[in-house]
Motif scaffolding. Structure first.
Motif, PDB file in Angstrom:
ATOM      1  N   ALA A  50       0.827  -1.207   0.000  1.00  0.00           N
ATOM      2  CA  ALA A  50       0.000   0.000   0.000  1.00  0.00           C
ATOM      3  C   ALA A  50       0.866   1.264   0.000  1.00  0.00           C
ATOM      4  N   ALA A  51       1.922   1.249   0.797  1.00  0.00           N
ATOM      5  CA  ALA A  51       2.809   2.412   0.869  1.00  0.00           C
ATOM      6  C   ALA A  51       3.536   2.629  -0.459  1.00  0.00           C
ATOM      7  N   LYS A  52       3.974   1.530  -1.096  1.00  0.00           N
ATOM      8  CA  LYS A  52       4.643   1.645  -2.398  1.00  0.00           C
ATOM      9  C   LYS A  52       3.672   2.163  -3.464  1.00  0.00           C
ATOM     10  N   GLU A  53       2.419   1.727  -3.388  1.00  0.00           N
ATOM     11  CA  GLU A  53       1.404   2.196  -4.339  1.00  0.00           C
ATOM     12  C   GLU A  53       1.158   3.696  -4.152  1.00  0.00           C
ATOM     13  N   LYS A  54       1.049   4.121  -2.891  1.00  0.00           N
ATOM     14  CA  LYS A  54       0.848   5.547  -2.615  1.00  0.00           C
ATOM     15  C   LYS A  54       2.062   6.347  -3.069  1.00  0.00           C
ATOM     16  N   GLN A  55       3.257   5.798  -2.882  1.00  0.00           N
ATOM     17  CA  GLN A  55       4.467   6.482  -3.329  1.00  0.00           C
ATOM     18  C   GLN A  55       4.425   6.696  -4.847  1.00  0.00           C
ATOM     19  N   GLY A  56       3.973   5.693  -5.570  1.00  0.00           N
ATOM     20  CA  GLY A  56       3.853   5.811  -7.023  1.00  0.00           C
ATOM     21  C   GLY A  56       2.884   6.910  -7.413  1.00  0.00           C
ATOM     22  N   PHE A  57       1.758   6.994  -6.700  1.00  0.00           N
ATOM     23  CA  PHE A  57       0.777   8.037  -6.969  1.00  0.00           C
ATOM     24  C   PHE A  57       1.358   9.425  -6.687  1.00  0.00           C
ATOM     25  N   VAL A  58       1.989   9.583  -5.514  1.00  0.00           N
ATOM     26  CA  VAL A  58       2.556  10.876  -5.120  1.00  0.00           C
ATOM     27  C   VAL A  58       3.637  11.310  -6.112  1.00  0.00           C
ATOM     28  N   GLU A  59       4.539  10.401  -6.451  1.00  0.00           N
ATOM     29  CA  GLU A  59       5.617  10.751  -7.383  1.00  0.00           C
ATOM     30  C   GLU A  59       5.064  11.078  -8.780  1.00  0.00           C
ATOM     31  N   GLY A  60       4.020  10.356  -9.189  1.00  0.00           N
ATOM     32  CA  GLY A  60       3.386  10.631 -10.478  1.00  0.00           C
ATOM     33  C   GLY A  60       2.729  11.997 -10.507  1.00  0.00           C
ATOM     34  N   ARG A  61       2.048  12.342  -9.416  1.00  0.00           N
ATOM     35  CA  ARG A  61       1.385  13.652  -9.344  1.00  0.00           C
ATOM     36  C   ARG A  61       2.419  14.773  -9.291  1.00  0.00           C
ATOM     37  N   ILE A  62       3.522  14.569  -8.575  1.00  0.00           N
ATOM     38  CA  ILE A  62       4.596  15.570  -8.534  1.00  0.00           C
ATOM     39  C   ILE A  62       5.134  15.804  -9.944  1.00  0.00           C
ATOM     40  N   ALA A  63       5.396  14.727 -10.665  1.00  0.00           N
ATOM     41  CA  ALA A  63       5.915  14.855 -12.031  1.00  0.00           C
ATOM     42  C   ALA A  63       4.907  15.564 -12.939  1.00  0.00           C
ATOM     43  N   GLU A  64       3.624  15.238 -12.776  1.00  0.00           N
ATOM     44  CA  GLU A  64       2.571  15.866 -13.583  1.00  0.00           C
ATOM     45  C   GLU A  64       2.506  17.371 -13.311  1.00  0.00           C
ATOM     46  N   LEU A  65       2.514  17.749 -12.027  1.00  0.00           N
ATOM     47  CA  LEU A  65       2.443  19.168 -11.669  1.00  0.00           C
ATOM     48  C   LEU A  65       3.676  19.929 -12.139  1.00  0.00           C
ATOM     49  N   GLU A  66       4.855  19.331 -11.965  1.00  0.00           N
ATOM     50  CA  GLU A  66       6.076  19.998 -12.423  1.00  0.00           C
ATOM     51  C   GLU A  66       6.043  20.196 -13.932  1.00  0.00           C
ATOM     52  N   GLY A  67       5.538  19.209 -14.655  1.00  0.00           N
ATOM     53  CA  GLY A  67       5.421  19.328 -16.106  1.00  0.00           C
ATOM     54  C   GLY A  67       4.458  20.428 -16.518  1.00  0.00           C
ATOM     55  N   LYS A  68       3.305  20.472 -15.866  1.00  0.00           N
ATOM     56  CA  LYS A  68       2.316  21.505 -16.190  1.00  0.00           C
ATOM     57  C   LYS A  68       2.842  22.890 -15.878  1.00  0.00           C
ATOM     58  N   LEU A  69       3.483  23.042 -14.727  1.00  0.00           N
ATOM     59  CA  LEU A  69       3.997  24.361 -14.355  1.00  0.00           C
ATOM     60  C   LEU A  69       5.141  24.797 -15.262  1.00  0.00           C
ATOM     61  N   SER A  70       5.982  23.851 -15.683  1.00  0.00           N
ATOM     62  CA  SER A  70       7.104  24.243 -16.548  1.00  0.00           C
ATOM     63  C   SER A  70       6.625  24.582 -17.960  1.00  0.00           C
ATOM     64  N   ASN A  71       5.479  24.031 -18.376  1.00  0.00           N
ATOM     65  CA  ASN A  71       4.936  24.316 -19.703  1.00  0.00           C
ATOM     66  C   ASN A  71       3.766  25.291 -19.660  1.00  0.00           C
ATOM     67  N   SER A  72       3.616  25.992 -18.543  1.00  0.00           N
ATOM     68  CA  SER A  72       2.455  26.864 -18.408  1.00  0.00           C
ATOM     69  C   SER A  72       2.734  28.264 -18.928  1.00  0.00           C
ATOM     70  N   GLN A  73       1.661  28.869 -19.376  1.00  0.00           N
ATOM     71  CA  GLN A  73       1.681  30.280 -19.739  1.00  0.00           C
ATOM     72  C   GLN A  73       0.713  30.942 -18.762  1.00  0.00           C
ATOM     73  N   ILE A  74       1.256  31.684 -17.811  1.00  0.00           N
ATOM     74  CA  ILE A  74       0.435  32.287 -16.766  1.00  0.00           C
ATOM     75  C   ILE A  74      -0.121  33.608 -17.280  1.00  0.00           C
ATOM     76  N   ILE A  75      -1.437  33.717 -17.223  1.00  0.00           N
ATOM     77  CA  ILE A  75      -2.132  34.877 -17.770  1.00  0.00           C
ATOM     78  C   ILE A  75      -2.869  35.590 -16.649  1.00  0.00           C
ATOM     79  N   ASP A  76      -2.571  36.860 -16.485  1.00  0.00           N
ATOM     80  CA  ASP A  76      -3.234  37.696 -15.486  1.00  0.00           C
ATOM     81  C   ASP A  76      -4.377  38.429 -16.174  1.00  0.00           C
ATOM     82  N   PRO A  77      -5.624  38.164 -15.761  1.00  0.00           N
ATOM     83  CA  PRO A  77      -6.748  38.803 -16.438  1.00  0.00           C
ATOM     84  C   PRO A  77      -6.723  40.327 -16.361  1.00  0.00           C
ATOM     85  N   LYS A  78      -6.146  40.883 -15.300  1.00  0.00           N
ATOM     86  CA  LYS A  78      -6.092  42.343 -15.168  1.00  0.00           C
ATOM     87  C   LYS A  78      -5.242  42.967 -16.270  1.00  0.00           C
ATOM     88  N   GLU A  79      -4.224  42.232 -16.737  1.00  0.00           N
ATOM     89  CA  GLU A  79      -3.369  42.734 -17.798  1.00  0.00           C
ATOM     90  C   GLU A  79      -4.026  42.593 -19.168  1.00  0.00           C
TER      91      GLU A  79
END
Length: 160
Positions: A50-79
């Motif tokens: 169970a712990a190894k399965e959760k580790q896989g999920f956590v590491e996968g989500r970290i990689a997903e978030l890092e990928g999205k943030l590194s490929n993101s274009q942040i847009i400020d609506p006020k601008e």
């Protein structure tokens, strides 16, 4: 790489989730694995699995978030207010009136990860957002809904 559009708020939420995963979830999983290992035979150790399965999920989500943030274009609506000139664009907040029921709704067009209809945030790739992009106040947008075509009049466009 395709840029992922995010609002400033959406980017901050993803950064906060990433920080939580790295500083809280990852160390907790590592501790759980160490605890399970101390119980001996790993072949029949459900806690370890169970712990190894959760580790896989956590590491996968970290990689997903890092990928999205590194490929993101942040847009400020006020601008966007100066360049959009009243046109509906990504991150704009729109007030619509359903021409059939005369009900008013307010939506902000956001990235796929930020979408939450309960908070009035719709994905830029949703049918309603695709129908609205490029419209101005006073325009009528035809939206293909599951129940047929719905018509919405754009009452107001805000960049907040």
């Amino acid at each position: 790489m395709i840029k992922v559009p995010l609002t400033v708020v959406g980017a901050e939420l993803l950064k906060a989730e990433l920080a939580h995963l790295k500083s809280v979830e990852r160390p907790a999983v590592i501790a759980a694995i160490a605890e399970a290992r101390s119980h001996g035979d790993l072949s029949e150790n459900a806690e370890y699995d169970a712990a190894k399965e959760k580790q896989g999920f956590v590491e996968g989500r970290i990689a997903e978030l890092e990928g999205k943030l590194s490929n993101s274009q942040i847009i400020d609506p006020k601008e966007m207010a100066d360049t959009a000139e009243g046109r509906i664009v990504f991150a704009a907040t729109v007030v619509l009136q359903d021409l059939e029921t005369e009900a008013e709704v307010t939506y902000q067009i956001v990235g796929d990860d930020e979408a939450d209809i309960k908070q009035g945030k719709i994905s830029v790739s949703s049918p309603i957002a695709r129908a609205l992009i490029g419209k101005y106040e006073g325009d009528v947008a035809d939206v293909q809904a599951p129940g047929g075509i719905r018509e919405y009049e754009v009452l107001e466009v805000k960049y907040i």
